[in-house]
Design an enzyme around this catalytic site. Sequence first.
Site, PDB file in Angstrom:
ATOM      1  N   HIS A 106       0.685  -1.228  -0.143  1.00 57.96           N
ATOM      2  CA  HIS A 106      -0.039   0.048   0.101  1.00 57.96           C
ATOM      3  C   HIS A 106       0.845   1.376   0.005  1.00 57.96           C
ATOM      4  CE1 HIS A 106      -3.823  -2.013   1.634  1.00 57.96           C
ATOM      5  NE2 HIS A 106      -3.356  -2.468   0.416  1.00 57.96           N
ATOM      6  N   GLU A 145       0.869   4.116   1.816  1.00 58.11           N
ATOM      7  CA  GLU A 145       1.124   4.343   3.071  1.00 58.11           C
ATOM      8  C   GLU A 145       2.285   3.500   3.559  1.00 58.11           C
ATOM      9  OE1 GLU A 145      -1.991   3.182   2.143  1.00 58.11           O
ATOM     10  OE2 GLU A 145      -3.116   3.848   3.654  1.00 58.11           O
ATOM     11  N   CYS A 173     -10.128   3.159 -10.178  1.00 61.53           N
ATOM     12  CA  CYS A 173      -9.630   3.151 -11.289  1.00 61.53           C
ATOM     13  C   CYS A 173     -10.551   3.064 -12.429  1.00 61.53           C
ATOM     14  CB  CYS A 173      -8.806   1.689 -11.263  1.00 61.53           C
ATOM     15  SG  CYS A 173      -7.278   1.740 -10.365  1.00 61.53           S
ATOM     16  N   CYS A 180      -2.258  -0.896   7.570  1.00 57.02           N
ATOM     17  CA  CYS A 180      -1.300   0.465   7.316  1.00 57.02           C
ATOM     18  C   CYS A 180      -1.758   1.159   8.561  1.00 57.02           C
ATOM     19  CB  CYS A 180      -2.085   1.288   6.176  1.00 57.02           C
ATOM     20  SG  CYS A 180      -1.270   0.469   4.694  1.00 57.02           S
TER      21      CYS A 180
END
Length: 164
Positions: free
Chosen positions: A81, A83, A107, A122
């Site tokens: 990811h 982060e 997307c 995260c």
Amino acid sequence: MAEERRDKHNYYLDIAEMVLERGTCLRRKYGAIIVKNDQIISTGYAGAPRGRKNCSDLGWCRREKLNVPRGERYELCRSVHAEANAIISAARENMIGATLYLVGKECETGEYVKNGSCCSMCKRMVINAGIDTVVVRDDSKKFRIINVNDWIYNDDSLDDTLGY
């Protein structure tokens, strides 16, 4: 008449939004930057680990094929990811007290991710990195400011919450 100057949070979010353009995920592109004392410490975008093929190269996403809902089963994802990539690229001493700016786009539509936030993995990395604040873009001007201490004191890992 002079054009109004861009506020600092949106300035950094604009940079994070440019970083997401390097992303290789087929579902959502995320960009992150870590800032301390008005200095960009590091950047990151979502993509496969160095040397591995990206989903954009393969043309398919395992989580998409399996219809895995947003916020769940990240162990099936090929990507690191945004982060996490930003945190990996910075020294902890530079992240203590810093702000992480995060922008996500779908997307398929190019729209900003609704209610975007860090995933549970995260969040743990952000906490351990010593980052104080996360700023998440909701649209081209609006954003949310999250105090990382809220993630510590309101531990969502204890209430079986999936996704975000």
